[in-house]
Design an enzyme around this catalytic site. Structure first.
Site, PDB file in Angstrom:
ATOM      1  N   SER A  70     -19.604  29.503   4.888  1.00 29.50           N
ATOM      2  CA  SER A  70     -20.036  29.437   3.495  1.00 29.50           C
ATOM      3  C   SER A  70     -20.424  30.819   2.953  1.00 29.50           C
ATOM      4  CB  SER A  70     -21.230  28.498   3.347  1.00 29.50           C
ATOM      5  OG  SER A  70     -20.967  27.247   3.930  1.00 29.50           O
TER       6      SER A  70
HETATM    7  N1  SAH Z   1     -22.259  25.513   7.980  1.00 28.70           N
HETATM    8  C1  SAH Z   1     -20.967  26.099   8.229  1.00 28.70           C
HETATM    9  C2  SAH Z   1     -19.985  25.712   7.141  1.00 28.70           C
HETATM   10  C3  SAH Z   1     -18.708  25.311   7.746  1.00 28.70           C
HETATM   11  S1  SAH Z   1     -17.581  24.451   6.684  1.00 28.70           S
HETATM   12  C4  SAH Z   1     -21.060  27.596   8.414  1.00 28.70           C
HETATM   13  O1  SAH Z   1     -22.113  28.170   8.168  1.00 28.70           O
HETATM   14  O2  SAH Z   1     -20.086  28.214   8.844  1.00 28.70           O
HETATM   15  C5  SAH Z   1     -18.064  22.772   6.971  1.00 28.70           C
HETATM   16  C6  SAH Z   1     -17.894  22.238   8.377  1.00 28.70           C
HETATM   17  O3  SAH Z   1     -18.184  20.850   8.332  1.00 28.70           O
HETATM   18  C7  SAH Z   1     -16.488  22.352   8.966  1.00 28.70           C
HETATM   19  O4  SAH Z   1     -16.545  23.061  10.175  1.00 28.70           O
HETATM   20  C8  SAH Z   1     -16.066  20.909   9.173  1.00 28.70           C
HETATM   21  O5  SAH Z   1     -15.280  20.705  10.345  1.00 28.70           O
HETATM   22  C9  SAH Z   1     -17.404  20.208   9.294  1.00 28.70           C
HETATM   23  N2  SAH Z   1     -17.398  18.777   9.024  1.00 28.70           N
HETATM   24  C10 SAH Z   1     -16.721  18.101   8.051  1.00 28.70           C
HETATM   25  N3  SAH Z   1     -16.988  16.789   8.130  1.00 28.70           N
HETATM   26  C11 SAH Z   1     -17.843  16.613   9.179  1.00 28.70           C
HETATM   27  C12 SAH Z   1     -18.484  15.475   9.772  1.00 28.70           C
HETATM   28  N4  SAH Z   1     -18.273  14.228   9.339  1.00 28.70           N
HETATM   29  N5  SAH Z   1     -19.314  15.691  10.820  1.00 28.70           N
HETATM   30  C13 SAH Z   1     -19.527  16.941  11.303  1.00 28.70           C
HETATM   31  N6  SAH Z   1     -18.956  18.048  10.795  1.00 28.70           N
HETATM   32  C14 SAH Z   1     -18.117  17.879   9.739  1.00 28.70           C
END
Ligand code: SAH
Length: 219
Positions: A70
């Site tokens: 993000s």
């Molecule tokens: N907090 C992260 C943002 C990553 S993008 C950072 O700082 O890098 C969002 C993430 O959510 C992705 O890696 C995606 O695989 C995950 N995601 C999406 N749906 C999900 C779910 N149901 N349970 C767990 N993770 C999920």
């Protein structure tokens, strides 16, 4: 060789990070706990080396598997949104991704529980937490839509993928707890902040955002 090595240090040093902190302060992030956490976490360690020179730009970056780390401003905004008076004990994150948001949360809370549905991303994030000596982050390879019932209740829950936020997550909030995350409405996403008081849930919108989708099941 020395020149190249120095250039690398220049782009990823504490000074570069401090410039990012100032930019976030200019954009309205006020809480010193949040700014300090951003100043402490080496974001360049949470992206691929090939793009680490861009780590302190205020933008989202690709982390593989179609996912993104993000934007620092959004990470700071969400972290600020879960802070009330006092230090949160337990924080739950849905979507570990690169691990960066979890690492920032680990600077402002006692314990961070983070869940990720893509095993490969979670393995890399765990390795980073280990290398950086971040011992207050606990991880699980699960579909985060179910939360983490055995560790509930949480003082805060941070959802970092966009969609419909399931009811069960609200139920895992402690009394006085705060949930923040992107909710999908008519094709657009809004960052919402919900404060639980007993059985009452007060919600407000913090503005339009753009996150990768919240998906079901494991990968
Ligand atoms: N907090 C992260 C943002 C990553 S993008 C950072 O700082 O890098 C969002 C993430 O959510 C992705 O890696 C995606 O695989 C995950 N995601 C999406 N749906 C999900 C779910 N149901 N349970 C767990 N993770 C999920």
């Amino acid at each position: 060789m020395a020149g190249i090595a120095n250039m690398g240090i220049g782009m990823t040093s504490a000074g570069t990070r401090q410039r990012l902190v100032r930019r976030l302060a200019d954009k309205g992030i006020r809480d010193p706990r949040v700014l300090e956490a951003i100043a402490q976490v080496p974001r360049h360690r949470f992206v691929d080396e090939a793009i680490s020179s861009r780590a302190y730009e205020d933008s989202a970056l690709p982390i593989g598997r179609g996912q993104t780390i993000s934007q620092p401003y959004v990470v700071a905004l969400m972290t600020e949104a879960i802070l009330a008076d006092g230090r949160p004990g337990k924080v739950l994150e849905i979507g570990t991704g690169s691990g960066y948001q979890a690492a920032v949360l680990a600077g402002v809370a006692d314990q961070v529980f983070t869940t990720e549905r893509i095993g490969e991303l979670l393995r890399t994030a765990r390795q980073r937490f280990h290398e950086l000596g971040m011992h207050n982050i606990y991880t699980r390879h699960v579909d985060g839509l179910g939360g983490w019932p055995s560790q509930a209740p949480f003082d805060a829950i941070v959802v970092t993928a966009g969609g419909r936020i399931p009811e069960v997550l609200y139920e895992q909030l402690a009394d006085g707890g705060i949930l923040v995350g992107p909710e999908e409405h008519h094709g657009g996403q809004h960052l919402i902040r919900v404060v639980r008081t007993g059985d009452d849930y007060q919600r407000e919108s913090l503005g339009a955002v753009s996150f990768v989708p919240l998906l079901e099941g494991l990968e």
